[in-house]
Write an enzyme that holds these catalytic residues in place. Sequence first.
Site, PDB file in Angstrom:
ATOM      1  N   SER A  75       0.581  -1.041  -0.166  1.00  0.00           N
ATOM      2  CA  SER A  75       0.014   0.516  -0.136  1.00  0.00           C
ATOM      3  C   SER A  75       0.756   1.056  -0.175  1.00  0.00           C
ATOM      4  O   SER A  75       2.040   1.258   0.505  1.00  0.00           O
ATOM      5  CB  SER A  75      -0.434   0.504   0.955  1.00  0.00           C
ATOM      6  OG  SER A  75      -2.558   1.230   0.513  1.00  0.00           O
ATOM      7  N   ASP A 127       2.055   5.652  -6.599  1.00  0.00           N
ATOM      8  CA  ASP A 127       0.402   6.205  -6.330  1.00  0.00           C
ATOM      9  C   ASP A 127       2.119   6.951  -5.728  1.00  0.00           C
ATOM     10  O   ASP A 127       1.584   6.737  -4.171  1.00  0.00           O
ATOM     11  CB  ASP A 127      -0.392   5.577  -5.914  1.00  0.00           C
ATOM     12  CG  ASP A 127      -1.620   6.593  -5.488  1.00  0.00           C
ATOM     13  OD1 ASP A 127      -1.265   7.907  -5.484  1.00  0.00           O
ATOM     14  OD2 ASP A 127      -3.299   6.205  -5.045  1.00  0.00           O
ATOM     15  N   ASP A 221     -11.732  11.139 -11.200  1.00  0.00           N
ATOM     16  CA  ASP A 221     -11.137  10.425  -9.811  1.00  0.00           C
ATOM     17  C   ASP A 221     -11.295  11.420  -8.432  1.00  0.00           C
ATOM     18  O   ASP A 221     -11.580  11.670  -7.734  1.00  0.00           O
ATOM     19  CB  ASP A 221     -10.057   9.631 -10.224  1.00  0.00           C
ATOM     20  CG  ASP A 221      -9.178   8.960  -8.620  1.00  0.00           C
ATOM     21  OD1 ASP A 221      -8.969   9.546  -8.003  1.00  0.00           O
ATOM     22  OD2 ASP A 221      -9.223   7.965  -9.171  1.00  0.00           O
ATOM     23  N   ASN A 222     -10.411  12.411  -8.911  1.00  0.00           N
ATOM     24  CA  ASN A 222      -9.902  13.436  -8.101  1.00  0.00           C
ATOM     25  C   ASN A 222     -10.720  14.522  -7.557  1.00  0.00           C
ATOM     26  O   ASN A 222     -11.077  15.232  -6.330  1.00  0.00           O
ATOM     27  CB  ASN A 222      -8.411  14.496  -9.307  1.00  0.00           C
ATOM     28  CG  ASN A 222      -7.714  13.937  -9.455  1.00  0.00           C
ATOM     29  OD1 ASN A 222      -7.772  12.618  -9.286  1.00  0.00           O
ATOM     30  ND2 ASN A 222      -5.937  14.316  -8.858  1.00  0.00           N
ATOM     31  N   CYS A 226     -13.760  12.598  -5.290  1.00  0.00           N
ATOM     32  CA  CYS A 226     -13.273  12.980  -3.661  1.00  0.00           C
ATOM     33  C   CYS A 226     -14.662  13.363  -3.165  1.00  0.00           C
ATOM     34  O   CYS A 226     -15.806  13.930  -1.699  1.00  0.00           O
ATOM     35  CB  CYS A 226     -12.613  14.019  -3.874  1.00  0.00           C
ATOM     36  SG  CYS A 226     -10.824  13.790  -3.960  1.00  0.00           S
ATOM     37  N   HIS A 332      -2.398  14.167  -0.911  1.00  0.00           N
ATOM     38  CA  HIS A 332      -1.819  12.674  -0.791  1.00  0.00           C
ATOM     39  C   HIS A 332      -1.470  12.799   0.237  1.00  0.00           C
ATOM     40  O   HIS A 332      -0.363  11.489   0.632  1.00  0.00           O
ATOM     41  CB  HIS A 332      -0.735  12.188  -2.433  1.00  0.00           C
ATOM     42  CG  HIS A 332      -0.129  11.216  -1.853  1.00  0.00           C
ATOM     43  ND1 HIS A 332      -1.220  10.044  -2.896  1.00  0.00           N
ATOM     44  CD2 HIS A 332       1.238  10.822  -2.128  1.00  0.00           C
ATOM     45  CE1 HIS A 332       0.211   9.231  -2.451  1.00  0.00           C
ATOM     46  NE2 HIS A 332       0.516   9.922  -2.218  1.00  0.00           N
ATOM     47  N   SER A 390      -9.393   5.627 -13.327  1.00  0.00           N
ATOM     48  CA  SER A 390      -8.481   5.542 -13.431  1.00  0.00           C
ATOM     49  C   SER A 390      -7.585   4.038 -13.944  1.00  0.00           C
ATOM     50  O   SER A 390      -6.207   4.041 -14.316  1.00  0.00           O
ATOM     51  CB  SER A 390      -8.523   5.960 -11.827  1.00  0.00           C
ATOM     52  OG  SER A 390      -9.135   6.895 -11.627  1.00  0.00           O
ATOM     53  N   GLN A 394      -4.276   2.990 -16.075  1.00  0.00           N
ATOM     54  CA  GLN A 394      -3.680   2.153 -15.592  1.00  0.00           C
ATOM     55  C   GLN A 394      -2.975   0.771 -16.429  1.00  0.00           C
ATOM     56  O   GLN A 394      -1.471   1.144 -16.081  1.00  0.00           O
ATOM     57  CB  GLN A 394      -3.532   1.635 -13.819  1.00  0.00           C
ATOM     58  CG  GLN A 394      -3.347   3.426 -13.020  1.00  0.00           C
ATOM     59  CD  GLN A 394      -1.566   3.517 -12.503  1.00  0.00           C
ATOM     60  OE1 GLN A 394      -0.573   3.150 -13.562  1.00  0.00           O
ATOM     61  NE2 GLN A 394      -1.576   4.570 -11.814  1.00  0.00           N
TER      62      GLN A 394
HETATM   63  P1  NAI Z   1      -4.443  20.436  -8.600  1.00  0.00           P
HETATM   64  O1  NAI Z   1      -2.730  20.662  -8.684  1.00  0.00           O
HETATM   65  O2  NAI Z   1      -5.419  20.184  -9.177  1.00  0.00           O
HETATM   66  O3  NAI Z   1      -5.406  21.588  -7.187  1.00  0.00           O
HETATM   67  C1  NAI Z   1      -3.851  21.658  -6.481  1.00  0.00           C
HETATM   68  C2  NAI Z   1      -4.939  23.227  -5.716  1.00  0.00           C
HETATM   69  O4  NAI Z   1      -4.105  23.846  -4.779  1.00  0.00           O
HETATM   70  C3  NAI Z   1      -4.403  24.010  -7.015  1.00  0.00           C
HETATM   71  O5  NAI Z   1      -5.245  24.708  -7.709  1.00  0.00           O
HETATM   72  C4  NAI Z   1      -3.283  25.084  -5.754  1.00  0.00           C
HETATM   73  O6  NAI Z   1      -3.019  26.431  -6.788  1.00  0.00           O
HETATM   74  C5  NAI Z   1      -3.122  25.140  -5.034  1.00  0.00           C
HETATM   75  N1  NAI Z   1      -3.254  25.396  -3.683  1.00  0.00           N
HETATM   76  C6  NAI Z   1      -1.948  25.022  -3.817  1.00  0.00           C
HETATM   77  N2  NAI Z   1      -1.113  25.624  -2.602  1.00  0.00           N
HETATM   78  C7  NAI Z   1      -1.998  26.010  -2.260  1.00  0.00           C
HETATM   79  C8  NAI Z   1      -2.160  27.219  -0.693  1.00  0.00           C
HETATM   80  N3  NAI Z   1      -1.068  27.076   0.047  1.00  0.00           N
HETATM   81  N4  NAI Z   1      -3.098  27.654  -0.511  1.00  0.00           N
HETATM   82  C9  NAI Z   1      -4.749  27.215  -1.164  1.00  0.00           C
HETATM   83  N5  NAI Z   1      -3.838  26.695  -2.703  1.00  0.00           N
HETATM   84  C10 NAI Z   1      -2.971  26.351  -2.869  1.00  0.00           C
HETATM   85  O7  NAI Z   1      -4.548  18.860  -7.366  1.00  0.00           O
HETATM   86  P2  NAI Z   1      -5.386  17.445  -7.281  1.00  0.00           P
HETATM   87  O8  NAI Z   1      -5.270  17.187  -8.583  1.00  0.00           O
HETATM   88  O9  NAI Z   1      -6.534  18.480  -6.659  1.00  0.00           O
HETATM   89  O10 NAI Z   1      -4.673  17.103  -6.249  1.00  0.00           O
HETATM   90  C11 NAI Z   1      -4.466  17.722  -4.645  1.00  0.00           C
HETATM   91  C12 NAI Z   1      -4.003  16.751  -3.873  1.00  0.00           C
HETATM   92  O11 NAI Z   1      -4.456  15.174  -3.997  1.00  0.00           O
HETATM   93  C13 NAI Z   1      -2.629  16.081  -4.669  1.00  0.00           C
HETATM   94  O12 NAI Z   1      -1.940  15.807  -3.313  1.00  0.00           O
HETATM   95  C14 NAI Z   1      -2.997  14.277  -5.306  1.00  0.00           C
HETATM   96  O13 NAI Z   1      -1.680  13.945  -4.914  1.00  0.00           O
HETATM   97  C15 NAI Z   1      -4.060  14.583  -4.148  1.00  0.00           C
HETATM   98  N6  NAI Z   1      -5.008  13.120  -4.441  1.00  0.00           N
HETATM   99  C16 NAI Z   1      -5.668  12.494  -3.491  1.00  0.00           C
HETATM  100  C17 NAI Z   1      -6.618  11.641  -4.215  1.00  0.00           C
HETATM  101  C18 NAI Z   1      -7.832  11.279  -2.600  1.00  0.00           C
HETATM  102  O14 NAI Z   1      -8.183  10.663  -3.197  1.00  0.00           O
HETATM  103  N7  NAI Z   1      -6.861  11.766  -1.615  1.00  0.00           N
HETATM  104  C19 NAI Z   1      -7.312  11.806  -5.549  1.00  0.00           C
HETATM  105  C20 NAI Z   1      -6.540  12.365  -6.322  1.00  0.00           C
HETATM  106  C21 NAI Z   1      -5.834  12.956  -5.839  1.00  0.00           C
END
Ligand code: NAI
Length: 461
Positions: A75, A127, A221-222, A226, A332, A390, A394
Amino acid sequence: MTDYIIKDIALADYGRKELDIAETEMPGLMALRAEYGEAKPLAGARIVGSLHMTVQTAALIETLTALGADVRWASCNIYSTQDHAAAAIAKSGVPVFAIKGQSLAEHWDYLDRSFQFPEGANLILDDGGDATLYVLLGARAEAGEDIIPVPESDEETVIKAQIAKRMAQSPGWFTKTRDAILGVSEETTTGVHRLYDLQKKGLLPFPAINVNDSVTKSKFDNKYGCKESLVDGIRRATDVMMAGKVAVVCGYGDVGKGSAASLQGAGARVKVTEVDPICALQAAMDGFEVVTLEDVADSADIFITTTGNRDVIRLEHMREMKDMAIVGNIGHFDNEIQVASLRNHKWTNVKDQVDMIEMPSGNRIILLSQGRLLNLGNATGHPSFVMSASFTNQVLAQIELFTKGDDYKPGVYILPKALDEKVARLHLEKVGAKLSTLSSEQAAYIGVPPEGPFKSDHYRY
Ligand code: NAI
């Protein structure tokens, strides 16, 4: 001899039943089994998987093996494993090393074990990038080079200890393993950032397919994933009444958009923080008040980070919060919230992955999954249907790397749009969607082939 580390093999039958249900919601994966099951394009592939060991991932693993691959699995997060899913996979004979609530040292040890194919691994399915990082850091250590800084500083000592252990056990193993890897397919935004960073520094030795930026991954997915799993996690953790509460979502990227929609759907009044003016404007025009965390730290009830960035909710914010404010992260890594700065406070464990922490003012905050991604820590992650999209990407990425890897130089690539459209197409029937077709005149008029791809590469959806 058993080649697995799981919670309890007796959970296998329960896992299998949930896996049977998941398959009915994963049309993309099932279509790939039907299309490629006989040809077995992955015969000879030895895939190391480092991805949340859930029921949906079990369906991914069984698709890879149906296509001929040998697979070993760990994992990618200490809290995200569903023990019954791991048990079902172990019982099927696939080596798996994952327990919900494993320690960080176990996390890196289990990752190491997932690499231990007798003939060596030749592909990584990652991942968040830990599997890739492990091999690359280890190979640098073997070459006597400084290992590049690890973004998660509290993990650095654990990673270094695990690398030292493997180097002592099998000298030269990291370099040999790195050189045998044909490529990696990466699932998430944070892992993709790491890959582009490695590429920029000239440190990426093999091709990488950025699965996250397939439209049928990040825009589904994102976002929609969520939208379902964020509130699920908060509810299972706290049973708090969501309607009427003020919730703050930090970040309005794909995960932020889904998270804000999730909380709004539950009746919360949602506010958003952003650093990017485009995303801030999107949030405003979607009807959310755009604020700074400083403005709302003392008044909101629920705080969720979705940025993939570090130190977003800091100690100074948590000190301002109301009594019993809920704080959680769905990005993440756990460095979005300054959890380390809370270690010298009074912690009361309420139940697994739910802690109450007393601040100097006497106010308490409820911290979910110790700042690790709460939809997988406190609930069971995204529903099967969206994970099918997703994971279909993959599997296509793994086939591409295994069968055509020689055509790719080291670098980061995205799957062609025709495959992205194929993934979407495979999911239409399940939701009863009927696709219209372009006439040849219409296709010529908008300048696309009648059978697609229907958009240019720069179209943003
Ligand atoms: P993204 O890049 O589309 O969005 C992140 C956003 O946060 C951007 O718009 C950015 O401008 C903003 N940001 C950055 N620093 C900031 C701050 N200090 N204050 C406010 N906003 C800020 O990325 P995405 O795809 O939305 O992914 C976000 C995270 O979630 C990543 O770590 C990704 O790996 C993770 N993720 C988690 C999932 C889950 O199931 N828990 C599923 C998919 C992604």
